[in-house]
Scaffold this active site. Structure first.
Site, PDB file in Angstrom:
ATOM      1  N   ARG A 178     109.669  56.418  -0.706  1.00  0.00           N
ATOM      2  CA  ARG A 178     110.767  57.099  -0.007  1.00  0.00           C
ATOM      3  C   ARG A 178     112.131  56.582  -0.455  1.00  0.00           C
ATOM      4  O   ARG A 178     113.114  57.337  -0.491  1.00  0.00           O
ATOM      5  CB  ARG A 178     110.585  56.935   1.508  1.00  0.00           C
ATOM      6  CG  ARG A 178     109.427  57.788   2.056  1.00  0.00           C
ATOM      7  CD  ARG A 178     108.944  57.232   3.370  1.00  0.00           C
ATOM      8  NE  ARG A 178     108.001  58.098   4.064  1.00  0.00           N
ATOM      9  CZ  ARG A 178     106.679  58.110   3.864  1.00  0.00           C
ATOM     10  NH1 ARG A 178     106.132  57.325   2.952  1.00  0.00           N
ATOM     11  NH2 ARG A 178     105.903  58.911   4.575  1.00  0.00           N
ATOM     12  N   ARG A 232      92.353  66.364  -3.842  1.00  0.00           N
ATOM     13  CA  ARG A 232      92.859  66.161  -2.471  1.00  0.00           C
ATOM     14  C   ARG A 232      93.534  67.418  -1.912  1.00  0.00           C
ATOM     15  O   ARG A 232      94.222  68.139  -2.623  1.00  0.00           O
ATOM     16  CB  ARG A 232      93.793  64.951  -2.452  1.00  0.00           C
ATOM     17  CG  ARG A 232      93.005  63.716  -2.892  1.00  0.00           C
ATOM     18  CD  ARG A 232      93.782  62.474  -2.763  1.00  0.00           C
ATOM     19  NE  ARG A 232      94.089  62.180  -1.366  1.00  0.00           N
ATOM     20  CZ  ARG A 232      94.902  61.206  -1.001  1.00  0.00           C
ATOM     21  NH1 ARG A 232      95.487  60.460  -1.913  1.00  0.00           N
ATOM     22  NH2 ARG A 232      95.127  60.977   0.262  1.00  0.00           N
ATOM     23  N   ARG A 263      91.545  50.854  -2.507  1.00  0.00           N
ATOM     24  CA  ARG A 263      91.269  50.107  -1.271  1.00  0.00           C
ATOM     25  C   ARG A 263      89.778  49.798  -1.118  1.00  0.00           C
ATOM     26  O   ARG A 263      89.420  48.765  -0.555  1.00  0.00           O
ATOM     27  CB  ARG A 263      91.797  50.866  -0.057  1.00  0.00           C
ATOM     28  CG  ARG A 263      93.319  51.041  -0.102  1.00  0.00           C
ATOM     29  CD  ARG A 263      93.934  51.285   1.247  1.00  0.00           C
ATOM     30  NE  ARG A 263      95.256  51.870   1.107  1.00  0.00           N
ATOM     31  CZ  ARG A 263      96.373  51.202   0.773  1.00  0.00           C
ATOM     32  NH1 ARG A 263      96.319  49.909   0.547  1.00  0.00           N
ATOM     33  NH2 ARG A 263      97.525  51.825   0.663  1.00  0.00           N
ATOM     34  N   SER A 273     104.591  52.977   0.933  1.00  0.00           N
ATOM     35  CA  SER A 273     105.218  54.132   1.607  1.00  0.00           C
ATOM     36  C   SER A 273     106.737  54.029   1.554  1.00  0.00           C
ATOM     37  O   SER A 273     107.430  55.019   1.291  1.00  0.00           O
ATOM     38  CB  SER A 273     104.789  54.178   3.081  1.00  0.00           C
ATOM     39  OG  SER A 273     103.428  54.419   3.196  1.00  0.00           O
ATOM     40  N   ASP A 281      94.700  53.517   6.751  1.00  0.00           N
ATOM     41  CA  ASP A 281      94.439  53.002   5.403  1.00  0.00           C
ATOM     42  C   ASP A 281      93.553  51.749   5.421  1.00  0.00           C
ATOM     43  O   ASP A 281      93.188  51.237   4.357  1.00  0.00           O
ATOM     44  CB  ASP A 281      95.758  52.685   4.690  1.00  0.00           C
ATOM     45  CG  ASP A 281      96.534  53.964   4.362  1.00  0.00           C
ATOM     46  OD1 ASP A 281      95.912  55.033   4.245  1.00  0.00           O
ATOM     47  OD2 ASP A 281      97.767  53.885   4.246  1.00  0.00           O
ATOM     48  N   GLN A 329     102.457  62.182   5.768  1.00  0.00           N
ATOM     49  CA  GLN A 329     102.813  62.853   4.513  1.00  0.00           C
ATOM     50  C   GLN A 329     103.219  64.299   4.777  1.00  0.00           C
ATOM     51  O   GLN A 329     104.209  64.785   4.226  1.00  0.00           O
ATOM     52  CB  GLN A 329     101.640  62.794   3.529  1.00  0.00           C
ATOM     53  CG  GLN A 329     101.344  61.374   3.064  1.00  0.00           C
ATOM     54  CD  GLN A 329     100.157  61.295   2.133  1.00  0.00           C
ATOM     55  OE1 GLN A 329      99.478  62.290   1.878  1.00  0.00           O
ATOM     56  NE2 GLN A 329      99.897  60.104   1.625  1.00  0.00           N
TER      57      GLN A 329
END
Ligand code: S3P
Length: 444
Positions: free
Chosen positions: A38, A134, A399, A34, A327, A181
């Protein structure tokens, strides 16, 4: 502009994971995904040259760096995990000549949709097969309310065609779901909007966009659950020091908790409170996790985590922890499957729209391993017990793949995990690191 994007990871890779005796060692976990996304984005928009240390060399974050290169930003890689970003200023991006391929990254696509909605030029955002399933309506709706023009496929799915030259205005937006998000997409569009943009969250989510805007000198007012900024200011280049990704550490935290006689030390792991719900859940289950050498890295809390094996028992996962461990559910499913008694998860319907439907994928895999699990629309009820060997499908979800590796370390016979190549999206080198501490993992 063509909208066909090559899948980032077409290579077929299966893993076989066999029973492990004990896990030992000191591990350095790669940088936070993350934060890395950014850092590239804000470094690109800043005035001056920014340095990113600890950048995640994952396929998701590299895709974001490639996109900014295509938008006219010079990004150097002087060494692995370091980037030098030659910022072009908030109004300095240039139209790309092609579709922008976000690969597997929902974070990349959603944050970029906000940022690109404020540009003078058109863009198209695309991605791999998983990303194209998604939901993007969650960003299209607030951005449209700000004056953006974004076209998607039926059902609000990618690719996204983002019109340039729209005059954006600020909004006061109450997020219907807790999503960092979506919050970040609205805030990044807010940089280009006339007036004030306010975002209110039903539950506080990770605040990296807010913290990093502040570090880049952009005026922003924020507190848990709320952020406010006005458009028209500039960003100042800075150095970003990326902490180790807690979500990647999570697989080793659970593995060492479950495999008898284990003791692992994970160095300087990022412990932003909006990320560490799993620590609270595991401690409720009886885990032995100690924090040493607490300090700050790039404004984020970090600590060494020492994990020793401890017998775990089932719990009802407190629903208020869900956004702080969103997550980590795939690996929590494995902890629950190996714990004594029943674990109940609810309030986690968002898991159905991650890189895969994580409730369905984990339930199907655990059933094949002989675990009794009842799927619910927003969670699952998992009965702990012994796991057997079998072949399970990761559904190309990084994951889920890494979580099934931990199951393999405990199962009575080897576990074959299908389609593990996407592990490289978030955790390049996972397999070597896993082997280095005692996991028995073979690539096929
Ligand atoms: C992320 C936010 C979360 C998380 C994802 C990364 C981010 O997604 O699941 O892995 O970097 O902002 P949502 O905002 O969809 O919950």
């Amino acid at each position: 502009m063509a909208t066909e994007a090559a899948s980032v990871n077409d290579t077929r890779l299966d893993w076989i994971c066999s029973h492990a005796d004990s896990l030992r060692g000191e591990l350095v976990i790669p940088g936070d995904k993350s934060v890395s996304h950014r850092a590239i984005m804000l470094g690109a928009l800043a005035d001056g040259i920014s340095q990113i240390d600890g950048f995640l060399e994952g396929e998701d974050t590299r895709a974001t760096a490639r996109i900014f290169a295509a938008l006219g930003v010079r990004i150097e890689t002087p060494s692995a995990s370091r980037r030098i970003v030659h910022g072009v200023g908030v109004d300095g991006l240039r139209a790309a000549s092609d579709v922008l391929d976000c690969g597997n990254a929902g974070t990349g696509m959603r944050l970029l949709s906000g940022l690109l909605a404020g540009q003078a030029f058109d863009s198209v955002l695309s991605g791999d097969g998983s990303l194209h399933k998604r939901p993007m309506r969650r960003v299209i709706e607030p951005l449209t309310a700000m004056g953006a023009r974004i076209e998607a496929e039926a059902g609000g799915l990618p690719p996204l065609r983002i019109k340039g030259g729209c005059a954006l205005h600020g909004i006061d937006y109450a997020l219907p779901i807790a999503s960092a998000q979506v919050k970040s997409a609205v805030l990044l569009a807010g940089l280009y909007a006339r007036g004030e943009t306010i975002v209110r969250e039903p539950h506080p989510t990770r605040d990296y966009t807010e913290r990093m805007l502040q570090a880049f000198g952009y005026p922003i007012d924020f507190a848990p659950g709320h952020a406010r900024l006005s458009g028209g200011h500039r960003l100042r280049a800075c150095t970003v020091s990326v902490p180790a990704d807690f979500s990647s550490a999570a697989f080793f935290i659970v593995a060492a908790s479950l495999v008898p006689e284990s003791r692992l030390l994970l160095r300087a792991v990022g412990l932003n409170p909006r990320r560490t719900g799993l620590l609270a859940a595991l401690r409720l289950m009886g885990a032995d996790i100690r924090e040493h050498a607490r300090s700050e890295q790039g404004g984020e809390p970090v600590a060494d985590l020492e994990i020793r094996h401890a017998p775990l028992h089932g719990i009802e996962v407190p629903v208020e922890l869900v956004p702080d461990m969103i997550d980590e559910f795939p690996i929590l499913f494995i902890a629950a499957a190996a714990a004594k008694g029943v674990t109940t998860i609810r309030g986690a319907a968002e898991l159905r729209v991650k890189e895969s439907d994580r409730i369905a994928v984990m339930a199907a895999g655990l059933r094949r391993l002989g675990v009794r699990i009842e799927e619910r629309p927003d969670g699952a009820v998992i009965e702990g017990g012994a796991m057997t060997g079998a072949e399970v499908d990761s559904a190309t979800d990084h994951r889920c793949a890494m979580s099934f590796v931990v199951a393999g370390a405990l199962a009575g016979a080897p576990v074959r995990i299908r389609d593990c190549a996407n592990v490289a999206t978030s955790f390049p080198g996972f397999d070597q690191l896993a082997r280095s501490c005692g996991l028995r993992l073979e690539s096929i």
